[in-house]
Write a protein that holds these residues in place. Sequence first.
Motif, PDB file in Angstrom:
ATOM      1  N   PHE A  23      -0.357   5.975 -24.058  1.00 45.94           N
ATOM      2  CA  PHE A  23       0.630   6.850 -23.450  1.00 45.94           C
ATOM      3  C   PHE A  23       1.274   6.213 -22.232  1.00 45.94           C
ATOM      4  N   GLU A  24       0.506   5.374 -21.519  1.00 45.14           N
ATOM      5  CA  GLU A  24       1.014   4.814 -20.268  1.00 45.14           C
ATOM      6  C   GLU A  24       0.174   3.618 -19.890  1.00 45.14           C
ATOM      7  N   TRP A  25       0.738   2.677 -19.130  1.00 45.03           N
ATOM      8  CA  TRP A  25      -0.049   1.615 -18.516  1.00 45.03           C
ATOM      9  C   TRP A  25       0.578   1.284 -17.182  1.00 45.03           C
ATOM     10  N   VAL A  78       3.111  -5.063 -25.740  1.00 46.46           N
ATOM     11  CA  VAL A  78       2.489  -3.733 -25.720  1.00 46.46           C
ATOM     12  C   VAL A  78       3.589  -2.676 -25.766  1.00 46.46           C
ATOM     13  N   ARG A  79       3.388  -1.682 -26.620  1.00 45.92           N
ATOM     14  CA  ARG A  79       4.372  -0.611 -26.785  1.00 45.92           C
ATOM     15  C   ARG A  79       3.691   0.748 -26.713  1.00 45.92           C
ATOM     16  N   LEU A  80       4.376   1.717 -26.163  1.00 47.04           N
ATOM     17  CA  LEU A  80       3.865   3.081 -26.144  1.00 47.04           C
ATOM     18  C   LEU A  80       3.636   3.550 -27.577  1.00 47.04           C
ATOM     19  N   GLY A  81       2.590   4.330 -27.770  1.00 47.52           N
ATOM     20  CA  GLY A  81       2.283   4.842 -29.093  1.00 47.52           C
ATOM     21  C   GLY A  81       1.329   3.965 -29.887  1.00 47.52           C
ATOM     22  N   MET A  82       1.038   2.766 -29.387  1.00 50.64           N
ATOM     23  CA  MET A  82       0.090   1.903 -30.093  1.00 50.64           C
ATOM     24  C   MET A  82      -1.299   2.534 -30.044  1.00 50.64           C
ATOM     25  N   THR A  83      -2.122   2.234 -31.038  1.00 49.29           N
ATOM     26  CA  THR A  83      -3.508   2.700 -31.015  1.00 49.29           C
ATOM     27  C   THR A  83      -4.321   1.778 -30.122  1.00 49.29           C
ATOM     28  N   ARG A  84      -5.520   2.240 -29.776  1.00 47.19           N
ATOM     29  CA  ARG A  84      -6.428   1.421 -28.962  1.00 47.19           C
ATOM     30  C   ARG A  84      -6.693   0.090 -29.659  1.00 47.19           C
ATOM     31  N   TYR A 142      -3.756   3.720 -20.584  1.00 48.41           N
ATOM     32  CA  TYR A 142      -4.161   5.118 -20.735  1.00 48.41           C
ATOM     33  C   TYR A 142      -3.935   5.568 -22.171  1.00 48.41           C
ATOM     34  N   PHE A 143      -4.994   5.997 -22.823  1.00 49.46           N
ATOM     35  CA  PHE A 143      -4.904   6.486 -24.195  1.00 49.46           C
ATOM     36  C   PHE A 143      -5.226   7.973 -24.222  1.00 49.46           C
ATOM     37  N   ARG A 151       2.376  15.333 -18.975  1.00 48.45           N
ATOM     38  CA  ARG A 151       3.433  14.465 -19.505  1.00 48.45           C
ATOM     39  C   ARG A 151       3.178  14.153 -20.970  1.00 48.45           C
ATOM     40  N   SER A 152       1.914  13.962 -21.332  1.00 50.29           N
ATOM     41  CA  SER A 152       1.571  13.670 -22.724  1.00 50.29           C
ATOM     42  C   SER A 152       1.950  14.843 -23.620  1.00 50.29           C
ATOM     43  N   LYS A 153       1.639  16.051 -23.189  1.00 52.84           N
ATOM     44  CA  LYS A 153       1.965  17.240 -23.990  1.00 52.84           C
ATOM     45  C   LYS A 153       3.477  17.397 -24.148  1.00 52.84           C
ATOM     46  N   ASP A 154       4.211  17.180 -23.041  1.00 52.04           N
ATOM     47  CA  ASP A 154       5.674  17.249 -23.113  1.00 52.04           C
ATOM     48  C   ASP A 154       6.210  16.208 -24.078  1.00 52.04           C
ATOM     49  N   TYR A 155       5.671  15.000 -24.005  1.00 56.76           N
ATOM     50  CA  TYR A 155       6.115  13.922 -24.881  1.00 56.76           C
ATOM     51  C   TYR A 155       5.829  14.251 -26.338  1.00 56.76           C
ATOM     52  N   GLN A 156       4.635  14.730 -26.620  1.00 58.93           N
ATOM     53  CA  GLN A 156       4.265  15.024 -28.000  1.00 58.93           C
ATOM     54  C   GLN A 156       5.117  16.151 -28.576  1.00 58.93           C
ATOM     55  N   GLN A 157       5.497  17.119 -27.750  1.00 62.63           N
ATOM     56  CA  GLN A 157       6.322  18.234 -28.228  1.00 62.63           C
ATOM     57  C   GLN A 157       7.766  17.829 -28.442  1.00 62.63           C
ATOM     58  N   ASN A 158       8.269  16.877 -27.637  1.00 59.43           N
ATOM     59  CA  ASN A 158       9.693  16.556 -27.662  1.00 59.43           C
ATOM     60  C   ASN A 158      10.014  15.222 -28.330  1.00 59.43           C
TER      61      ASN A 158
END
Length: 129
Positions: free
Chosen positions: A97-99, A34-40, A90-91, A118-125
Amino acid sequence: MKNKFRSIVLLLSIFLLSNCAMYQRQLALTMFDVRLGMTREQVVEVLGRPSMVVSAYTTENGDQIEVLEYVRNESNSLTDQVESRPIWTYFINNELFEWGPGENWETDAAFRRAILNRSKDYQQNRPRR
């Protein structure tokens, strides 16, 4: 006749327990895939069908949040008992985004706000692909 019945019940029990243990072992191993950014859909392909959807909703600004639960049985070395451990994925907008360990989603509004921030910060950066 009784001995034959007992033997059948014993064999059936061993078969069912070994299948449950194999599934739980498989979940423990596949969490490494499992990797961050994967789709459901990608997560479900790796881990299989979740045991339940913990939460799914759309925020005021249109973000879609979904939390899926997977259950893993682990042996407690102190008590020699098998304990169920929920793992929540968590999607946000269909992106993992997180598990981590299952939490009490409904009563923890602060946690919900923190994960959105955290999601917004991640998406921006995050680096662009």
